[in-house]
Design a protein around this motif. Structure first.
Motif, PDB file in Angstrom:
ATOM      1  N   LEU A   1       0.861  -1.183   0.000  1.00 35.70           N
ATOM      2  CA  LEU A   1       0.000   0.000   0.000  1.00 35.70           C
ATOM      3  C   LEU A   1       0.897   1.233   0.000  1.00 35.70           C
ATOM      4  O   LEU A   1       1.749   1.391   0.878  1.00 35.70           O
ATOM      5  CB  LEU A   1      -0.908   0.032   1.228  1.00 35.70           C
ATOM      6  N   ILE A   2       0.710   2.105  -0.985  1.00 37.84           N
ATOM      7  CA  ILE A   2       1.471   3.344  -1.077  1.00 37.84           C
ATOM      8  C   ILE A   2       0.523   4.496  -0.791  1.00 37.84           C
ATOM      9  O   ILE A   2      -0.517   4.637  -1.447  1.00 37.84           O
ATOM     10  CB  ILE A   2       2.098   3.521  -2.473  1.00 37.84           C
ATOM     11  N   VAL A   3       0.877   5.324   0.189  1.00 30.74           N
ATOM     12  CA  VAL A   3       0.004   6.418   0.621  1.00 30.74           C
ATOM     13  C   VAL A   3       0.733   7.748   0.422  1.00 30.74           C
ATOM     14  O   VAL A   3       1.749   8.019   1.068  1.00 30.74           O
ATOM     15  CB  VAL A   3      -0.402   6.269   2.100  1.00 30.74           C
ATOM     16  N   ASP A   4       0.201   8.582  -0.477  1.00 25.62           N
ATOM     17  CA  ASP A   4       0.777   9.900  -0.747  1.00 25.62           C
ATOM     18  C   ASP A   4      -0.284  10.749  -1.413  1.00 25.62           C
ATOM     19  O   ASP A   4      -1.126  10.224  -2.156  1.00 25.62           O
ATOM     20  CB  ASP A   4       2.006   9.773  -1.654  1.00 25.62           C
ATOM     21  N   ASP A   5      -0.270  12.052  -1.154  1.00 25.65           N
ATOM     22  CA  ASP A   5      -1.300  12.917  -1.732  1.00 25.65           C
ATOM     23  C   ASP A   5      -0.906  13.506  -3.080  1.00 25.65           C
ATOM     24  O   ASP A   5      -1.634  14.329  -3.641  1.00 25.65           O
ATOM     25  CB  ASP A   5      -1.668  14.049  -0.756  1.00 25.65           C
ATOM     26  N   GLU A   6       0.229  13.086  -3.616  1.00 25.69           N
ATOM     27  CA  GLU A   6       0.636  13.513  -4.953  1.00 25.69           C
ATOM     28  C   GLU A   6       0.282  12.421  -5.953  1.00 25.69           C
ATOM     29  O   GLU A   6       0.935  11.377  -6.006  1.00 25.69           O
ATOM     30  CB  GLU A   6       2.138  13.786  -4.988  1.00 25.69           C
ATOM     31  N   GLN A   7      -0.748  12.663  -6.764  1.00 24.99           N
ATOM     32  CA  GLN A   7      -1.231  11.636  -7.684  1.00 24.99           C
ATOM     33  C   GLN A   7      -0.155  11.226  -8.690  1.00 24.99           C
ATOM     34  O   GLN A   7      -0.022  10.041  -9.018  1.00 24.99           O
ATOM     35  CB  GLN A   7      -2.464  12.144  -8.430  1.00 24.99           C
ATOM     36  N   THR A   8       0.610  12.199  -9.179  1.00 25.46           N
ATOM     37  CA  THR A   8       1.651  11.878 -10.162  1.00 25.46           C
ATOM     38  C   THR A   8       2.687  10.936  -9.572  1.00 25.46           C
ATOM     39  O   THR A   8       3.094   9.959 -10.218  1.00 25.46           O
ATOM     40  CB  THR A   8       2.348  13.164 -10.657  1.00 25.46           C
ATOM     41  N   LEU A   9       3.105  11.212  -8.337  1.00 28.21           N
ATOM     42  CA  LEU A   9       4.071  10.340  -7.670  1.00 28.21           C
ATOM     43  C   LEU A   9       3.479   8.957  -7.438  1.00 28.21           C
ATOM     44  O   LEU A   9       4.158   7.940  -7.646  1.00 28.21           O
ATOM     45  CB  LEU A   9       4.510  10.954  -6.342  1.00 28.21           C
TER      46      LEU A   9
ATOM     47  N   ASP B   1      -5.030   9.896   1.015  1.00 33.12           N
ATOM     48  CA  ASP B   1      -5.104  10.550   2.316  1.00 33.12           C
ATOM     49  C   ASP B   1      -5.098   9.506   3.426  1.00 33.12           C
ATOM     50  O   ASP B   1      -5.229   8.305   3.167  1.00 33.12           O
ATOM     51  CB  ASP B   1      -6.342  11.447   2.425  1.00 33.12           C
ATOM     52  N   GLY B   2      -4.953   9.974   4.662  1.00 31.33           N
ATOM     53  CA  GLY B   2      -4.815   9.065   5.794  1.00 31.33           C
ATOM     54  C   GLY B   2      -6.047   8.229   6.073  1.00 31.33           C
ATOM     55  O   GLY B   2      -5.943   7.048   6.430  1.00 31.33           O
TER      56      GLY B   2
ATOM     57  N   ILE C   1       4.061   1.918   2.407  1.00 33.19           N
ATOM     58  CA  ILE C   1       4.896   3.103   2.171  1.00 33.19           C
ATOM     59  C   ILE C   1       4.012   4.297   2.483  1.00 33.19           C
ATOM     60  O   ILE C   1       2.990   4.524   1.829  1.00 33.19           O
ATOM     61  CB  ILE C   1       5.391   3.159   0.715  1.00 33.19           C
ATOM     62  N   LEU C   2       4.381   5.072   3.510  1.00 33.12           N
ATOM     63  CA  LEU C   2       3.467   6.043   4.099  1.00 33.12           C
ATOM     64  C   LEU C   2       4.105   7.430   4.201  1.00 33.12           C
ATOM     65  O   LEU C   2       5.086   7.620   4.926  1.00 33.12           O
ATOM     66  CB  LEU C   2       3.070   5.549   5.490  1.00 33.12           C
ATOM     67  N   ASP C   3       3.540   8.394   3.462  1.00 30.62           N
ATOM     68  CA  ASP C   3       4.004   9.775   3.563  1.00 30.62           C
ATOM     69  C   ASP C   3       3.518  10.375   4.882  1.00 30.62           C
ATOM     70  O   ASP C   3       2.438  10.030   5.376  1.00 30.62           O
ATOM     71  CB  ASP C   3       3.456  10.584   2.384  1.00 30.62           C
ATOM     72  N   ILE C   4       4.300  11.256   5.463  1.00 27.51           N
ATOM     73  CA  ILE C   4       3.892  11.889   6.721  1.00 27.51           C
ATOM     74  C   ILE C   4       2.876  13.002   6.489  1.00 27.51           C
ATOM     75  O   ILE C   4       1.863  13.107   7.185  1.00 27.51           O
ATOM     76  CB  ILE C   4       5.124  12.432   7.479  1.00 27.51           C
ATOM     77  N   MET C   5       3.117  13.840   5.480  1.00 26.99           N
ATOM     78  CA  MET C   5       2.242  14.979   5.219  1.00 26.99           C
ATOM     79  C   MET C   5       1.062  14.534   4.356  1.00 26.99           C
ATOM     80  O   MET C   5       1.185  14.409   3.138  1.00 26.99           O
ATOM     81  CB  MET C   5       3.027  16.089   4.534  1.00 26.99           C
TER      82      MET C   5
ATOM     83  N   GLY D   1       0.351  11.046   8.351  1.00 25.30           N
ATOM     84  CA  GLY D   1       0.961   9.729   8.359  1.00 25.30           C
ATOM     85  C   GLY D   1       1.321   9.206   9.735  1.00 25.30           C
ATOM     86  O   GLY D   1       1.215   8.004  10.012  1.00 25.30           O
ATOM     87  N   LEU D   2       1.761  10.088  10.636  1.00 25.91           N
ATOM     88  CA  LEU D   2       2.096   9.649  11.986  1.00 25.91           C
ATOM     89  C   LEU D   2       0.863   9.141  12.722  1.00 25.91           C
ATOM     90  O   LEU D   2       0.925   8.154  13.463  1.00 25.91           O
ATOM     91  CB  LEU D   2       2.753  10.792  12.769  1.00 25.91           C
ATOM     92  N   SER D   3      -0.287   9.796  12.515  1.00 21.98           N
ATOM     93  CA  SER D   3      -1.541   9.343  13.141  1.00 21.98           C
ATOM     94  C   SER D   3      -1.980   8.010  12.564  1.00 21.98           C
ATOM     95  O   SER D   3      -2.453   7.130  13.287  1.00 21.98           O
ATOM     96  CB  SER D   3      -2.648  10.388  12.929  1.00 21.98           C
ATOM     97  N   VAL D   4      -1.800   7.851  11.245  1.00 22.03           N
ATOM     98  CA  VAL D   4      -2.131   6.569  10.601  1.00 22.03           C
ATOM     99  C   VAL D   4      -1.268   5.464  11.188  1.00 22.03           C
ATOM    100  O   VAL D   4      -1.754   4.378  11.543  1.00 22.03           O
ATOM    101  CB  VAL D   4      -1.930   6.659   9.080  1.00 22.03           C
TER     102      VAL D   4
END
Length: 227
Positions: free
Chosen positions: A4-12, A32-33, A49-53, A59-62
């Motif tokens: 699972l990849i978590v990031d708010d940048e769709q392109t990335l 999103d979280g 793979i979890l982005d913090i922002m 991400g820290l709360s997740v």
């Protein structure tokens, strides 16, 4: 293996999905979280793979919620470059590794492979070959049981080569890993060679190349003794 990849940048997200699917991983994504937690509770994965922002829930709360829920799968946190406090918080909450943005795709793939190896029976933080050991948690290096003092860049080079053990690593990939966007291939072309020379000397590999081997025209490789 499911990631699972978590990031708010769709392109990335799209780029990472293509890269990991190209390595035959099964990939889920979340922007999103809250979406990440929904997917984690509905469909278990092998690594996160979890982005913090992140929007809605950071991400820290997740990470905190999934660890409280008993989800022990490896988590690699993505942090902003230089945000040491975020790295410390993430590790304290149960993250297994972290990587600063912007990052090299080769390094991300290598770290994911290392995490899968650890979760499959190599649960400690030590990488090594022959009698050389590197602890990614304590940042300590030993050779034959004796401490080896490395600079931050020498440590990064050795760590990256060990993460990619048995794989050829190009000089450019090493430079990108150590210097990031600051690397200028025209004015800094010999930097890697100088650092490799100093590193070999410190780990007792100078003049032998039995640990860090040169691949002419490509870069460097560290191989298991049996290979």
């Amino acid at each position: 293996m499911r990631i699972l990849i978590v990031d708010d940048e769709q392109t990335l997200l799209d780029q990472l999905r293509d890269a990991f699917e190209g390595q035959r991983y099964m990939v889920e994504t979340a922007l999103d979280g809250e979406e990440a937690l929904d997917k984690l509770f509905e469909n278990p994965v092998d690594l996160i793979i979890l982005d913090i922002m992140l929007p809605k829930k950071d991400g820290l709360s997740v990470l905190q919620e999934l660890r409280k829920a008993g989800i022990t799968r490896p988590v690699l946190m993505l942090t902003a470059r230089g945000e040491t406090n975020d790295k410390i918080k993430g590790l304290d909450l149960g993250a297994d590794d972290y990587l600063a943005k912007p990052f090299s795709l080769d390094e991300l793939l290598a770290r994911v492979r290392a995490l899968f190896r650890r979760s499959g029976g190599q649960a400690d933080s030590v990488l090594g070959v022959q009698d050389l050991r590197l602890d990614t948690a304590s940042r300590e290096v030993t050779k034959g049981g004796k401490s080896v003092e490395l600079t931050a860049r020498e440590f990064s080079i050795l760590e990256f080569l060990l993460y990619n053990k048995n794989r050829a690593v190009s000089r450019f990939s090493l430079a990108e890993h150590v210097w990031g966007d600051a690397f200028d291939p025209f004015s800094m072309s010999n930097f890697i060679d100088v650092h490799i020379k100093n590193l070999r000397k410190k780990i007792g590999d100078a003049g032998h190349g039995t640990i860090i081997r040169t691949i002419r025209g490509v870069g460097y490789i560290i191989k298991d003794e049996a290979q």
